[in-house]
Design a protein around this motif. Structure first.
Motif, PDB file in Angstrom:
ATOM      1  N   THR A  28       0.849  -1.189   0.000  1.00  0.00           N
ATOM      2  CA  THR A  28       0.000   0.000   0.000  1.00  0.00           C
ATOM      3  C   THR A  28       0.887   1.242   0.000  1.00  0.00           C
ATOM      4  OG1 THR A  28      -1.803   1.166   1.136  1.00  0.00           O
ATOM      5  CG2 THR A  28      -0.264  -0.015   2.533  1.00  0.00           C
ATOM      6  N   PRO A  29       0.543   2.258  -0.795  1.00  0.00           N
ATOM      7  CA  PRO A  29       1.398   3.446  -0.912  1.00  0.00           C
ATOM      8  C   PRO A  29       1.656   4.163   0.415  1.00  0.00           C
ATOM      9  CG  PRO A  29      -0.291   3.458  -2.608  1.00  0.00           C
ATOM     10  CD  PRO A  29      -0.603   2.319  -1.684  1.00  0.00           C
ATOM     11  N   ASP A  30       0.739   4.040   1.385  1.00  0.00           N
ATOM     12  CA  ASP A  30       0.957   4.733   2.649  1.00  0.00           C
ATOM     13  C   ASP A  30       1.683   3.868   3.691  1.00  0.00           C
ATOM     14  OD1 ASP A  30      -1.200   3.083   3.050  1.00  0.00           O
ATOM     15  OD2 ASP A  30      -2.538   4.623   3.844  1.00  0.00           O
ATOM     16  N   GLY A  31       2.232   2.741   3.265  1.00  0.00           N
ATOM     17  CA  GLY A  31       3.040   1.922   4.167  1.00  0.00           C
ATOM     18  C   GLY A  31       4.346   2.631   4.483  1.00  0.00           C
ATOM     19  N   ARG A  32       4.920   2.341   5.635  1.00  0.00           N
ATOM     20  CA  ARG A  32       6.189   2.978   6.012  1.00  0.00           C
ATOM     21  C   ARG A  32       7.368   2.184   5.444  1.00  0.00           C
ATOM     22  NH1 ARG A  32       9.089   0.327   9.952  1.00  0.00           N
ATOM     23  NH2 ARG A  32       7.963  -1.285  11.090  1.00  0.00           N
ATOM     24  N   ASP A  33       8.534   2.809   5.450  1.00  0.00           N
ATOM     25  CA  ASP A  33       9.763   2.108   5.080  1.00  0.00           C
ATOM     26  C   ASP A  33      10.186   1.248   6.260  1.00  0.00           C
ATOM     27  OD1 ASP A  33       9.661   3.659   2.822  1.00  0.00           O
ATOM     28  OD2 ASP A  33      11.338   4.957   3.378  1.00  0.00           O
ATOM     29  N   LEU A  34      10.769   0.097   5.990  1.00  0.00           N
ATOM     30  CA  LEU A  34      11.333  -0.711   7.062  1.00  0.00           C
ATOM     31  C   LEU A  34      12.641  -0.076   7.523  1.00  0.00           C
ATOM     32  CD1 LEU A  34      10.894  -4.405   5.810  1.00  0.00           C
ATOM     33  CD2 LEU A  34       9.359  -3.056   7.234  1.00  0.00           C
ATOM     34  N   SER A  35      12.948  -0.230   8.796  1.00  0.00           N
ATOM     35  CA  SER A  35      14.233   0.256   9.306  1.00  0.00           C
ATOM     36  C   SER A  35      15.339  -0.643   8.746  1.00  0.00           C
ATOM     37  CB  SER A  35      14.247   0.213  10.835  1.00  0.00           C
ATOM     38  OG  SER A  35      14.277  -1.135  11.289  1.00  0.00           O
ATOM     39  N   ASP A  36      16.571  -0.197   8.849  1.00  0.00           N
ATOM     40  CA  ASP A  36      17.695  -1.016   8.389  1.00  0.00           C
ATOM     41  C   ASP A  36      17.733  -2.341   9.142  1.00  0.00           C
ATOM     42  OD1 ASP A  36      18.432   0.913   6.583  1.00  0.00           O
ATOM     43  OD2 ASP A  36      20.048   1.727   7.813  1.00  0.00           O
ATOM     44  N   LYS A  37      17.448  -2.293  10.429  1.00  0.00           N
ATOM     45  CA  LYS A  37      17.438  -3.508  11.266  1.00  0.00           C
ATOM     46  C   LYS A  37      16.364  -4.488  10.773  1.00  0.00           C
ATOM     47  CE  LYS A  37      16.465  -4.797  16.059  1.00  0.00           C
ATOM     48  NZ  LYS A  37      16.064  -4.256  17.364  1.00  0.00           N
ATOM     49  N   GLU A  38      15.162  -3.979  10.513  1.00  0.00           N
ATOM     50  CA  GLU A  38      14.062  -4.819  10.025  1.00  0.00           C
ATOM     51  C   GLU A  38      14.380  -5.395   8.650  1.00  0.00           C
ATOM     52  OE1 GLU A  38       9.991  -2.855  11.729  1.00  0.00           O
ATOM     53  OE2 GLU A  38      11.203  -1.625  10.394  1.00  0.00           O
ATOM     54  N   THR A  39      14.956  -4.560   7.775  1.00  0.00           N
ATOM     55  CA  THR A  39      15.288  -4.994   6.424  1.00  0.00           C
ATOM     56  C   THR A  39      16.303  -6.129   6.460  1.00  0.00           C
ATOM     57  OG1 THR A  39      14.874  -2.751   5.590  1.00  0.00           O
ATOM     58  CG2 THR A  39      16.134  -4.216   4.171  1.00  0.00           C
ATOM     59  N   LYS A  40      17.342  -5.964   7.278  1.00  0.00           N
ATOM     60  CA  LYS A  40      18.394  -6.988   7.374  1.00  0.00           C
ATOM     61  C   LYS A  40      17.842  -8.293   7.956  1.00  0.00           C
ATOM     62  CE  LYS A  40      22.351  -3.903   7.344  1.00  0.00           C
ATOM     63  NZ  LYS A  40      22.453  -3.989   5.915  1.00  0.00           N
ATOM     64  N   ALA A  41      16.954  -8.190   8.943  1.00  0.00           N
ATOM     65  CA  ALA A  41      16.351  -9.386   9.553  1.00  0.00           C
ATOM     66  C   ALA A  41      15.455 -10.103   8.531  1.00  0.00           C
ATOM     67  CB  ALA A  41      15.552  -9.004  10.795  1.00  0.00           C
ATOM     68  N   PHE A  42      14.702  -9.343   7.760  1.00  0.00           N
ATOM     69  CA  PHE A  42      13.816  -9.892   6.733  1.00  0.00           C
ATOM     70  C   PHE A  42      14.649 -10.597   5.657  1.00  0.00           C
ATOM     71  CE2 PHE A  42       9.989  -8.491   3.846  1.00  0.00           C
ATOM     72  CZ  PHE A  42       9.582  -9.810   3.748  1.00  0.00           C
ATOM     73  N   LEU A  43      15.720  -9.949   5.219  1.00  0.00           N
ATOM     74  CA  LEU A  43      16.602 -10.536   4.213  1.00  0.00           C
ATOM     75  C   LEU A  43      17.245 -11.820   4.747  1.00  0.00           C
ATOM     76  CD1 LEU A  43      17.948 -10.356   1.435  1.00  0.00           C
ATOM     77  CD2 LEU A  43      19.733  -8.972   2.486  1.00  0.00           C
ATOM     78  N   ALA A  44      17.711 -11.782   5.981  1.00  0.00           N
ATOM     79  CA  ALA A  44      18.344 -12.965   6.580  1.00  0.00           C
ATOM     80  C   ALA A  44      17.363 -14.133   6.654  1.00  0.00           C
ATOM     81  CB  ALA A  44      18.883 -12.620   7.963  1.00  0.00           C
ATOM     82  N   ALA A  45      16.103 -13.844   6.949  1.00  0.00           N
ATOM     83  CA  ALA A  45      15.091 -14.897   7.049  1.00  0.00           C
ATOM     84  C   ALA A  45      14.786 -15.510   5.682  1.00  0.00           C
ATOM     85  CB  ALA A  45      13.807 -14.328   7.659  1.00  0.00           C
ATOM     86  N   GLY A  46      14.809 -14.691   4.643  1.00  0.00           N
ATOM     87  CA  GLY A  46      14.406 -15.161   3.322  1.00  0.00           C
ATOM     88  C   GLY A  46      15.516 -15.649   2.417  1.00  0.00           C
ATOM     89  N   ASP A  47      16.731 -15.181   2.642  1.00  0.00           N
ATOM     90  CA  ASP A  47      17.863 -15.492   1.759  1.00  0.00           C
ATOM     91  C   ASP A  47      18.491 -16.822   2.154  1.00  0.00           C
ATOM     92  OD1 ASP A  47      19.977 -15.404  -0.022  1.00  0.00           O
ATOM     93  OD2 ASP A  47      21.128 -13.946   1.153  1.00  0.00           O
ATOM     94  N   LYS A  48      17.906 -17.905   1.659  1.00  0.00           N
ATOM     95  CA  LYS A  48      18.341 -19.252   2.048  1.00  0.00           C
ATOM     96  C   LYS A  48      19.690 -19.648   1.461  1.00  0.00           C
ATOM     97  CE  LYS A  48      14.426 -20.017   4.173  1.00  0.00           C
ATOM     98  NZ  LYS A  48      14.314 -19.648   5.567  1.00  0.00           N
ATOM     99  N   ASP A  49      20.025 -19.109   0.268  1.00  0.00           N
ATOM    100  CA  ASP A  49      21.287 -19.523  -0.369  1.00  0.00           C
ATOM    101  C   ASP A  49      22.435 -18.534  -0.149  1.00  0.00           C
ATOM    102  OD1 ASP A  49      20.589 -17.461  -2.090  1.00  0.00           O
ATOM    103  OD2 ASP A  49      20.297 -18.739  -3.836  1.00  0.00           O
ATOM    104  N   GLY A  50      22.178 -17.464   0.616  1.00  0.00           N
ATOM    105  CA  GLY A  50      23.244 -16.542   0.991  1.00  0.00           C
ATOM    106  C   GLY A  50      23.752 -15.634  -0.110  1.00  0.00           C
ATOM    107  N   ASP A  51      22.937 -15.423  -1.165  1.00  0.00           N
ATOM    108  CA  ASP A  51      23.399 -14.570  -2.263  1.00  0.00           C
ATOM    109  C   ASP A  51      23.039 -13.094  -2.079  1.00  0.00           C
ATOM    110  OD1 ASP A  51      20.691 -14.644  -2.797  1.00  0.00           O
ATOM    111  OD2 ASP A  51      20.887 -15.422  -4.830  1.00  0.00           O
TER     112      ASP A  51
END
Length: 110
Positions: free
Chosen positions: A72-95
């Motif tokens: 949704t356009p009015d959603g907020r940006d994720l913080s750097d901490k949230e972004t890194k945690a989200f990426l770590a959870a989803g990036d199974k092959d470490g690329d």
């Protein structure tokens, strides 16, 4: 294609609103509240394609930061901490990015 073609506007609003506070984002709870967990593999792929702004076939860290705005356009940006945690959870092959299969696995794990 719009996110509301796959998910209900009401569910999106509820999910985004639940994580309005900075550093409160939880992808498992978000996917559940947005109704994504109940969607078919094809529908999950459509959501991935919407979030993959540059159509590279991957959701990179800079795209993850704006993931709520993808819903949704009015959603907020994720913080750097949230972004890194989200990426770590989803990036199974470490690329350093999340592919379609990794995204589908992440949604299914929620």
């Amino acid at each position: 294609m719009a996110m509301t073609d796959v998910l209900s506007a009401e569910d999106i609003k509820k999910a985004v609103g639940a994580f309005a506070a900075v550093d409160s984002f939880n992808h498992k709870k978000f996917f559940e509240l947005a109704g994504l967990k109940k969607k078919s593999h094809e529908e999950v792929k459509k959501v991935f394609q919407i979030l993959d702004k540059d159509q590279s076939g991957f959701i990179e860290e800079d795209e993850l930061k704006f993931v709520l705005k993808g819903f949704t356009p009015d959603g907020r940006d994720l913080s750097d901490k949230e972004t890194k945690a989200f990426l770590a959870a989803g990036d199974k092959d470490g690329d350093g990015k999340i592919g379609i299969d990794e995204f589908a696995t992440l949604v299914a794990e929620s």
